[in-house]
Design a protein around this motif. Structure first.
Motif, PDB file in Angstrom:
ATOM      1  N   LYS A 426       0.839  -1.194   0.000  1.00 42.80           N
ATOM      2  CA  LYS A 426       0.000   0.000   0.000  1.00 42.80           C
ATOM      3  C   LYS A 426       0.878   1.250   0.000  1.00 42.80           C
ATOM      4  O   LYS A 426       0.619   2.213  -0.720  1.00 42.80           O
ATOM      5  CB  LYS A 426      -0.910  -0.011   1.234  1.00 42.80           C
ATOM      6  CG  LYS A 426      -1.864   1.164   1.256  1.00 42.80           C
ATOM      7  CD  LYS A 426      -2.685   1.210   2.533  1.00 42.80           C
ATOM      8  CE  LYS A 426      -3.481   2.514   2.545  1.00 42.80           C
ATOM      9  NZ  LYS A 426      -4.267   2.682   3.758  1.00 42.80           N
ATOM     10  N   SER A 427       1.937   1.229   0.803  1.00 45.19           N
ATOM     11  CA  SER A 427       2.761   2.435   0.881  1.00 45.19           C
ATOM     12  C   SER A 427       3.534   2.650  -0.423  1.00 45.19           C
ATOM     13  O   SER A 427       3.750   3.787  -0.828  1.00 45.19           O
ATOM     14  CB  SER A 427       3.665   2.370   2.113  1.00 45.19           C
ATOM     15  OG  SER A 427       4.964   2.021   1.753  1.00 45.19           O
ATOM     16  N   VAL A 428       3.910   1.560  -1.117  1.00 44.05           N
ATOM     17  CA  VAL A 428       4.522   1.720  -2.444  1.00 44.05           C
ATOM     18  C   VAL A 428       3.546   2.443  -3.366  1.00 44.05           C
ATOM     19  O   VAL A 428       3.897   3.400  -4.063  1.00 44.05           O
ATOM     20  CB  VAL A 428       4.905   0.351  -3.049  1.00 44.05           C
ATOM     21  CG1 VAL A 428       5.196   0.474  -4.536  1.00 44.05           C
ATOM     22  CG2 VAL A 428       6.106  -0.223  -2.333  1.00 44.05           C
ATOM     23  N   PHE A 429       2.294   2.000  -3.328  1.00 44.50           N
ATOM     24  CA  PHE A 429       1.286   2.595  -4.209  1.00 44.50           C
ATOM     25  C   PHE A 429       1.161   4.096  -3.951  1.00 44.50           C
ATOM     26  O   PHE A 429       1.224   4.911  -4.859  1.00 44.50           O
ATOM     27  CB  PHE A 429      -0.062   1.898  -3.968  1.00 44.50           C
ATOM     28  CG  PHE A 429      -1.129   2.264  -4.965  1.00 44.50           C
ATOM     29  CD1 PHE A 429      -1.356   1.459  -6.066  1.00 44.50           C
ATOM     30  CD2 PHE A 429      -1.907   3.396  -4.797  1.00 44.50           C
ATOM     31  CE1 PHE A 429      -2.336   1.784  -6.997  1.00 44.50           C
ATOM     32  CE2 PHE A 429      -2.886   3.727  -5.730  1.00 44.50           C
ATOM     33  CZ  PHE A 429      -3.101   2.910  -6.824  1.00 44.50           C
ATOM     34  N   VAL A 430       1.007   4.458  -2.669  1.00 47.45           N
ATOM     35  CA  VAL A 430       0.755   5.861  -2.329  1.00 47.45           C
ATOM     36  C   VAL A 430       1.985   6.730  -2.592  1.00 47.45           C
ATOM     37  O   VAL A 430       1.900   7.774  -3.243  1.00 47.45           O
ATOM     38  CB  VAL A 430       0.305   5.976  -0.856  1.00 47.45           C
ATOM     39  CG1 VAL A 430       0.167   7.430  -0.445  1.00 47.45           C
ATOM     40  CG2 VAL A 430      -0.999   5.232  -0.658  1.00 47.45           C
ATOM     41  N   THR A 431       3.163   6.280  -2.130  1.00 46.79           N
ATOM     42  CA  THR A 431       4.344   7.136  -2.305  1.00 46.79           C
ATOM     43  C   THR A 431       4.769   7.207  -3.770  1.00 46.79           C
ATOM     44  O   THR A 431       5.076   8.284  -4.272  1.00 46.79           O
ATOM     45  CB  THR A 431       5.548   6.646  -1.471  1.00 46.79           C
ATOM     46  OG1 THR A 431       5.581   5.230  -1.544  1.00 46.79           O
ATOM     47  CG2 THR A 431       5.446   7.065  -0.044  1.00 46.79           C
ATOM     48  N   GLU A 432       4.766   6.056  -4.456  1.00 47.04           N
ATOM     49  CA  GLU A 432       5.178   6.084  -5.863  1.00 47.04           C
ATOM     50  C   GLU A 432       4.227   6.942  -6.693  1.00 47.04           C
ATOM     51  O   GLU A 432       4.646   7.602  -7.628  1.00 47.04           O
ATOM     52  CB  GLU A 432       5.230   4.664  -6.439  1.00 47.04           C
ATOM     53  CG  GLU A 432       6.435   3.876  -5.998  1.00 47.04           C
ATOM     54  CD  GLU A 432       7.732   4.511  -6.472  1.00 47.04           C
ATOM     55  OE1 GLU A 432       7.906   4.660  -7.694  1.00 47.04           O
ATOM     56  OE2 GLU A 432       8.552   4.875  -5.623  1.00 47.04           O
ATOM     57  N   TRP A 433       2.940   6.893  -6.352  1.00 48.05           N
ATOM     58  CA  TRP A 433       1.989   7.745  -7.070  1.00 48.05           C
ATOM     59  C   TRP A 433       2.408   9.201  -6.949  1.00 48.05           C
ATOM     60  O   TRP A 433       2.505   9.917  -7.952  1.00 48.05           O
ATOM     61  CB  TRP A 433       0.562   7.549  -6.540  1.00 48.05           C
ATOM     62  CG  TRP A 433      -0.461   8.354  -7.280  1.00 48.05           C
ATOM     63  CD1 TRP A 433      -0.550   9.717  -7.372  1.00 48.05           C
ATOM     64  CD2 TRP A 433      -1.532   7.845  -8.092  1.00 48.05           C
ATOM     65  NE1 TRP A 433      -1.593  10.078  -8.168  1.00 48.05           N
ATOM     66  CE2 TRP A 433      -2.223   8.955  -8.621  1.00 48.05           C
ATOM     67  CE3 TRP A 433      -1.980   6.562  -8.400  1.00 48.05           C
ATOM     68  CZ2 TRP A 433      -3.337   8.807  -9.458  1.00 48.05           C
ATOM     69  CZ3 TRP A 433      -3.096   6.426  -9.235  1.00 48.05           C
ATOM     70  CH2 TRP A 433      -3.757   7.536  -9.751  1.00 48.05           C
ATOM     71  N   ALA A 434       2.657   9.640  -5.711  1.00 49.68           N
ATOM     72  CA  ALA A 434       3.006  11.042  -5.491  1.00 49.68           C
ATOM     73  C   ALA A 434       4.297  11.397  -6.229  1.00 49.68           C
ATOM     74  O   ALA A 434       4.380  12.426  -6.913  1.00 49.68           O
ATOM     75  CB  ALA A 434       3.153  11.317  -3.995  1.00 49.68           C
ATOM     76  N   VAL A 435       5.302  10.520  -6.126  1.00 49.58           N
ATOM     77  CA  VAL A 435       6.594  10.796  -6.761  1.00 49.58           C
ATOM     78  C   VAL A 435       6.444  10.881  -8.279  1.00 49.58           C
ATOM     79  O   VAL A 435       6.885  11.834  -8.920  1.00 49.58           O
ATOM     80  CB  VAL A 435       7.613   9.689  -6.388  1.00 49.58           C
ATOM     81  CG1 VAL A 435       8.861   9.806  -7.240  1.00 49.58           C
ATOM     82  CG2 VAL A 435       7.962   9.772  -4.918  1.00 49.58           C
TER      83      VAL A 435
END
Lengths: 447, 282
Positions: A426-435
């Motif tokens: 989940k955190s990959v999804f959220v952080t990578e999205w923002a980046v």
């Protein structure tokens, strides 16, 4: 000696020039095709078009997953493609130096729902040409066999009774328990997670929870979305777990599975269900030893366990928009527009579109009896026509970049192998999205 | 004739020079220029200065990770390839029966293209891993790393072996005979005569393995394609992914390519200078 040499040089140079000049005179439309599965059809279309109008149609097809790089290379040549395609707002932002305004073309006037086109400030840059849908494809023969089992644990009598995640889960898990009675290796075909083969999960499956998140937050999808919370990540997890745990394949081995492996398992009757779209029909049908009958292929929506999902339909949308290259001469642009109009409105063109390309087109030039006949396309049309059912639109066109999708896919693979917890995914999804959204915005702004 | 040649040399070299310019000099200079620009296709570039070079390192750690992975890979494979191929060369210069057949067999993998090799080895390694550990190549970067090492060894050992064989055959038999008469053990002959005598071959082989290890692409793409999560992506693959993975990053990919070129050129020159010093005059 030297005279001969000196005489040879101009001859060589002249020869080179002569070679490059010879093919210039004929009127040509150059189409850069996105769909490798229909490359052969375009060759037939080219012959028919030249026979009818005398205009040559040149078609180049980009291999799967390489459209943007092929376009980059082709657009830099002296004879660039006159017709190419973009895959949505993000795609347009990247190709906007090359997209001509299409609002005065006749084809646009035939588009039945003008909101489907990619339009910016009143100008139209991309016209959608096919509507596609995906969901869970199931083999009705196997499901009926299950319904006929005497010792099954569920009470469903037909697939119409299955319209929520809880019901789907009950059905799938009981089918998996009876897999030997049903003669299958597992309910779901392999969850292909080989890098590059994971788009059914990192893009298509992720579309469903993101659709609900955007709907809850009233997100304006014509603008880039910079931040998400992956609110329905638990819903993604439960459907993904269902796929993994009731499958033909041990989750640890999914890193080397490809989409074609899954489709083959389905076509050979080793699996009862597989998540894919209506474009997969040719793939299922083309596998030798295929045991699935056309009338047994049905679609089920991807239920993920949100409120009110019993009214949910398939995921319907398009990432196929034709654009005309604004950097070629006006005559060539007109030729390109003429070809597109011919393809989608002349009797010959429409026959190709319906029978060979199998497109569900959004144009009013097609009457009801000119819809495609393959079973999955018919299912898509049927689901769209069901009253009180809403379709899940393709919100994945606003996913920030391929890198984002690949990273999420890699995280899903690690999760399947038991090397990452769901929270990490989940955190990959959220952080990578923002980046990645920040990178994409920066790149668009720089132009 | 001499005068004729010196006056008209440009006539003879013109075509080669033209080909060299078209196929190498112009693309190379264009590539350097493009690394300072923002572009989608090579015809619509706009100047952005050093921004791409900054982004190559700051966007994420991919480039440095790839560099570190490549260096580790290069060190391991240079050592293993050269030792194995030299050992094979020693073995196959001993006039055993069937030497020629063995030379051919060892050389053959070199004739297979990298992509095909990558897929073949992917099948083999996945098969073994499934059997032994119940996982596949994507499970951990260390599988990918050793898979690549095995693959490149298998591919390049034969080629290097041929070069070493040529080097060993060039050693004057007098030297070895003289050493034997003086009572040198086979070990002393190997370390004090054979190895110093084949130093020119070592220079070439180390150079070739070094350059090939750094530039490895097809095998990397076909075997792991960076899985898991780009951890096994080498420099060339990372450049490729940067160029095509994200719109607007073509210039960054190009900048990485220029850095890559400088790096490979620098390392190769240093290596050549060092090993040349060890060569002895024949």
């Amino acid at each position: 000696m030297k005279k001969i040499l000196l005489a040879l040089i101009p001859l060589l140079v002249f020869g080179l020039i002569a070679c490059s000049k010879s093919s210039k005179n004929q009127k040509t439309v150059y189409l850069l095709n996105f769909k490798p599965e229909v490359a052969d059809v375009y060759n037939k279309i080219a012959k028919a078009y030249e026979a009818e109008t005398g205009v040559r149609l040149r078609v180049a097809t980009a291999a799967s997953g390489t459209y943007e790089q092929t376009f980059k290379a082709e657009a830099a040549k002296s004879n660039p493609p006159t017709i190419f395609q973009i895959n949505g707002p993000r795609g347009w932002a990247n190709a906007k130096d090359y997209t001509a305004d299409l609002k005065n073309t006749e084809l646009y006037s035939h588009l039945s729902d003008k909101s489907l086109a990619i339009s910016v400030n009143g100008n139209v840059y991309g016209i959608p040409y096919t509507i596609e849908g995906y969901g869970i494809i199931y083999n009705d023969a196997i499901v009926q066999k299950y319904f006929a089992l005497p010792n099954r644990a569920t009470r469903f009598n037909s697939m119409d009774d299955v319209n929520s995640f809880a019901e789907l889960k009950a059905l799938v898990e009981d089918m998996q328990r009876h897999k030997n009675d049903l003669g299958i290796k597992g309910v779901f075909a392999a969850t292909s997670l080989q890098p590059g083969e994971d788009w059914r999960w990192q893009t298509h499956l992720a579309n469903v929870p993101m659709f609900y998140e955007f709907r809850d937050n009233n997100v304006d999808l014509s603008q880039p979305v910079d931040k998400v919370t992956f609110k329905y990540s638990q819903n993604f997890k439960q459907i993904f777990d269902l796929y993994l745990n009731n499958s033909t394949t041990d989750p640890k081995l999914l890193g080397s599975k490809q989409v074609s492996d899954s489709m083959a398992e389905f076509a050979l009757g080793e699996a009862a269900m597989v998540q894919n779209g209506n474009w997969a029909w040719s793939q299922i049908n083309g596998i030798s030893g295929n045991v699935v009958k056309a009338e047994d292929i049905k679609f089920l929506p991807i239920y993920i366990g949100v409120n009110g999902e019993n009214k949910q339909g398939l995921c319907i949308g398009t990432e196929n928009y034709f654009s005309i290259n604004s950097q070629v001469s006006p005559e060539d642009q007109q030729l390109a527009a003429d070809f597109l109009l011919w393809l989608f409105s002349s009797p010959t063109g429409k026959k190709f579109v319906t029978n060979d390309l199998g497109f569900i087109t959004p144009f009013d030039t097609f009457s009801d009896d000119e819809k495609p006949t393959d079973p999955l396309a018919r299912e898509v049309i049927a689901w769209m026509a069901k009253p009180n059912i809403y379709s899940v639109s393709w919100v994945f066109v606003v996913f920030p970049s391929q890198v984002f999708k690949n990273d999420f896919g890699a995280a899903l693979l690690s999760y399947a192998q038991g090397q990452k917890t769901w929270d990490q995914v989940k955190s990959v999804f959220v952080t990578e999205w923002a980046v990645e959204a920040a990178h994409a915005d920066q790149a668009t702004a720089a132009k | 004739m001499q005068k004729f040649l010196s006056r008209y040399y440009f006539v003879f070299t013109a075509i080669t020079i033209a080909a060299f310019c078209i196929a190498f000099v112009i693309p190379f200079l264009a590539g350097i220029y493009l690394s300072f620009t923002n572009f989608t296709t090579v015809t619509n570039a706009s100047w952005v200065g050093l921004e791409n070079y900054v982004k190559a390192f700051t966007t994420n750690a991919d480039f440095l990770n790839a560099l570190w992975f490549t260096v580790k890979f290069a060190v391991v494979s240079i050592i293993s390839i050269n030792i194995i191929s030299f050992a094979l060369a020693l073995l196959l210069t001993n006039n055993y029966r069937g030497t020629n057949a063995f030379r051919t067999v060892f050389f053959m993998p070199n004739l297979i293209g990298g992509i095909v090799l990558g897929y073949i080895w992917q099948l083999i390694i996945n098969g073994i891993l499934l059997h032994v550990a119940g996982v596949d190549l994507t499970y951990s970067a260390k599988y990918g790393f050793w898979g690549l090492v095995v693959l490149t060894n298998w591919q390049m050992v034969g080629y290097m072996m041929i070069i070493y064989i040529a080097g060993i055959q060039n050693i004057s038999p007098d030297l070895i005979e003289a050493a034997e008469i003086d009572g040198a053990s086979p070990r002393q002959i190997l370390f004090n005569i054979k190895i110093p005598q084949v130093m020119p071959s070592v220079t070439i082989c180390v150079f070739l393995t070094l350059a090939n290890s750094f530039k490895l692409f097809d095998q990397n793409l076909a075997l792991t394609n960076g899985a898991p999560n780009r951890e096994t992506a080498m420099l060339a693959l990372d450049i490729y992914n940067t160029f095509y993975g994200r719109m607007g990053y073509e210039g960054v990919g190009q900048a990485k390519a220029v850095i890559f070129f400088i790096l490979v050129a620098a390392i190769a020159f240093i290596q050549l200078a060092i090993t040349r010093k060890k060569e002895i005059e024949n």
